[in-house]
Design an enzyme around this catalytic site. Structure first.
Site, PDB file in Angstrom:
ATOM      1  N   VAL A  49       0.855  -1.188   0.000  1.00 16.39           N
ATOM      2  CA  VAL A  49       0.000   0.000   0.000  1.00 16.39           C
ATOM      3  C   VAL A  49       0.892   1.238   0.000  1.00 16.39           C
ATOM      4  CG1 VAL A  49      -1.699   1.343   1.311  1.00 16.39           C
ATOM      5  CG2 VAL A  49      -1.909  -1.142   1.192  1.00 16.39           C
TER       6      VAL A  49
ATOM      7  N   ALA B 110       4.563   4.085   2.900  1.00 12.75           N
ATOM      8  CA  ALA B 110       4.051   2.858   2.298  1.00 12.75           C
ATOM      9  C   ALA B 110       4.222   1.719   3.299  1.00 12.75           C
ATOM     10  CB  ALA B 110       4.827   2.526   1.027  1.00 12.75           C
ATOM     11  N   LYS B 111       3.640   0.614   3.038  1.00 12.78           N
ATOM     12  CA  LYS B 111       3.863  -0.599   3.839  1.00 12.78           C
ATOM     13  C   LYS B 111       3.472  -1.798   3.000  1.00 12.78           C
ATOM     14  CE  LYS B 111       5.255  -1.506   8.081  1.00 12.78           C
ATOM     15  NZ  LYS B 111       6.202  -0.719   8.881  1.00 12.78           N
ATOM     16  N   GLY B 112       4.092  -2.928   3.284  1.00  7.96           N
ATOM     17  CA  GLY B 112       3.750  -4.134   2.541  1.00  7.96           C
ATOM     18  C   GLY B 112       3.663  -5.321   3.476  1.00  7.96           C
TER      19      GLY B 112
ATOM     20  N   ASP C 112      10.413  -5.364   8.484  1.00  8.36           N
ATOM     21  CA  ASP C 112       9.438  -5.151   9.556  1.00  8.36           C
ATOM     22  C   ASP C 112       9.289  -6.502  10.252  1.00  8.36           C
ATOM     23  OD1 ASP C 112       7.441  -3.037  10.605  1.00  8.36           O
ATOM     24  OD2 ASP C 112       6.162  -4.778  10.373  1.00  8.36           O
TER      25      ASP C 112
END
Ligand code: NAD
Length: 424
Positions: free
Chosen positions: A68, A113-115, A154
């Site tokens: 995202v 962002a992050k995934g 992460d």
């Protein structure tokens, strides 16, 4: 009724709603333009991919992967990749937005962002994780890029996965692109100081807040939940600055010693004990959740989201909470904590040391140059301290919590960037 209507917060908070609740309060205080509010409340891009992988037993399993991009108005988007069996799009959306605010709070030229991949890395072989990581990178090759979107580790990922991602992206493009991910091994362009950077930022935030509260570190007690990357380094550095660490915890339980725990010993123990504190004999074991209710000066939740909630907020007995984890305090608990007079250094400020040094890693990759550890630490300490002071001044000026002030600092910068760039 204003145009800003925070989503009602339910008993079990959805992380995106919880983030939006605080965002809406800060936007209202700032008198944020309605159009920009509407732009920022939705992510720019949400990509969901299906990733078929051949498992070691020859069967094919299909995994779901997310990325995202919340915003890239301030620069390429930045944010970690989480491997976890519970990861879902709402969680990734909230974490992506937090990254936008976090980068703006510490004034680095990145968006958010992050995934994530829905998987249980504990039950997978190294070969299976490698194939999954490479396939995810290929599936997202149109999204990622050193000037576009830059992942980092992460929960469930680390240097190993970043090396595979960098290699896969580089093979795809036929040229080594080290700046496409951060958190890489040193030999592949990782930065000195990155491993301890988030914990170090937590320590700098804690000491700066303690100065405001007139707490002498040498007479202080500190309790730390979570003894992974963030918690263990925060504990070690707080101990080095004079604080007595009276309790630490991890998934195996909580360990208390009012005389102070030797953190180096605890870290050594964990590294020889499958990464957990289970059986640590230098302290008394108590129930994991009880650690949050111990009497202390400083409480550092550094494990996971949603641990300070309506259920226990009233029992917190600390003068200062420094949020090492992302989203450890539920939005519903904010008021109870504030009414108890507890200062909270919010996640988007307190744990921003990690993304700050990730930014330094990216800068070094672009320069083709390596900085010394001293230079990295000095620069990140300076950024963490001055960001704290900026947020503190806004909280005093508008009479709001440090959390709302941090959102206000971030939203204000982003709104200004939008008004200069225009283009709607
Ligand atoms: P990690 O996986 O290295 O460590 C997590 C720790 O929490 C482990 O000790 C684990 O045993 C413990 N834990 C898990 N469940 C627990 C529970 N129910 N009770 C007590 N302890 C529990 O992860 P990390 O990188 O240290 O990240 C911790 C938090 O900090 C996450 O919220 C992450 O998003 C956030 N964060 C990490 C970074 C970073 O640079 N690593 C940066 C910013 C924010």
């Amino acid at each position: 009724m204003s145009y800003i209507e925070p989503a009602p917060i339910k008993d079990k908070e959805n992380p995106f709603e919880s983030m939006m609740f605080r965002f809406s309060i800060a936007a209202e205080k700032l008198g944020l333009n309605e159009e920009i509010y509407n732009v920022l409340k939705s992510p720019d891009k949400q990509v969901i991919v299906s990733i078929p992988i051949t498992m070691d037993d020859g069967s094919v399993k299909v995994f779901e992967g997310f990325r995202v991009i919340h915003s890239n108005i301030m620069g390429p988007s930045k944010g970690g990749i989480r491997y976890d069996k519970h990861v879902n799009i709402d969680e990734v959306k909230a974490l992506a937005a937090w990254m936008t605010w976090k980068c703006a709070v510490v004034d680095i030229p990145f968006g958010g962002a992050k995934g994530g991949i829905k998987c249980n890395p504990m039950e997978m072989s190294s070969g299976e994780i490698e194939r999954l990581t490479r396939a995810y990178t290929t599936a997202m090759s149109g999204v990622l890029g050193p000037d576009r979107d830059i992942p980092a580790p992460d929960m469930g990922t680390g240097q190993r996965e970043m090396a595979w991602m960098m290699d896969q992206y580089s093979r795809y493009h036929g040229v080594t692109v080290s700046g496409v991910v951060t958190g890489k091994p040193l030999i592949l362009g990782g930065s000195l100081g990155r491993i301890a950077a988030t914990g170090r930022g937590v320590m700098v935030s804690a000491l700066t807040a303690m100065e405001k509260l007139k707490i002498n570190p040498y007479n202080s007690k500190c309790v730390i939940q979570g003894f992974g990357n963030v918690g263990s380094h925060a504990a070690l550095l707080m101990e080095e600055r004079g604080s007595k660490i009276i309790a630490i915890s991890d998934i195996s339980g909580a360990y208390v010693n009012e005389k102070g725990i030797d953190i180096e010993k605890a870290m050594q123990y964990v590294s020889n004990n499958r990464g957990i504190l289970d059986g640590f004999a230098e302290a008394d074991k108590i129930d994991g959740e009880e650690i949050l209710e111990l009497k202390t000066d400083v409480l550092v939740p550094a494990a996971m989201e949603d641990v300070i909630t309506l259920k226990n907020a009233d029992k917190i007995d600390a003068k200062l909470i420094v949020e090492g984890a992302n989203g450890p305090t539920a939005a519903k608990a904010d008021e109870i904590i504030a009414n108890k007079g507890i200062m909270v250094v919010p996640d988007i400020l307190a744990n921003a040391g990690g993304v700050t040094v990730s930014y330094f890693e990216w800068v070094q990759n672009r320069l083709g140059y390596k900085w010394t550890r001293e230079r990295v630490n000095r620069r990140s300490d300076r950024i963490m301290k001055s960001s704290f002071n900026t947020v503190y001044d806004i909280s005093t000026k508008y009479d709001v919590s440090l959390r709302i002030a941090a959102y206000m600092v971030a939203i204000d910068k982003i709104a200004k960037a939008y008004s200069h760039r225009g283009g709607f």
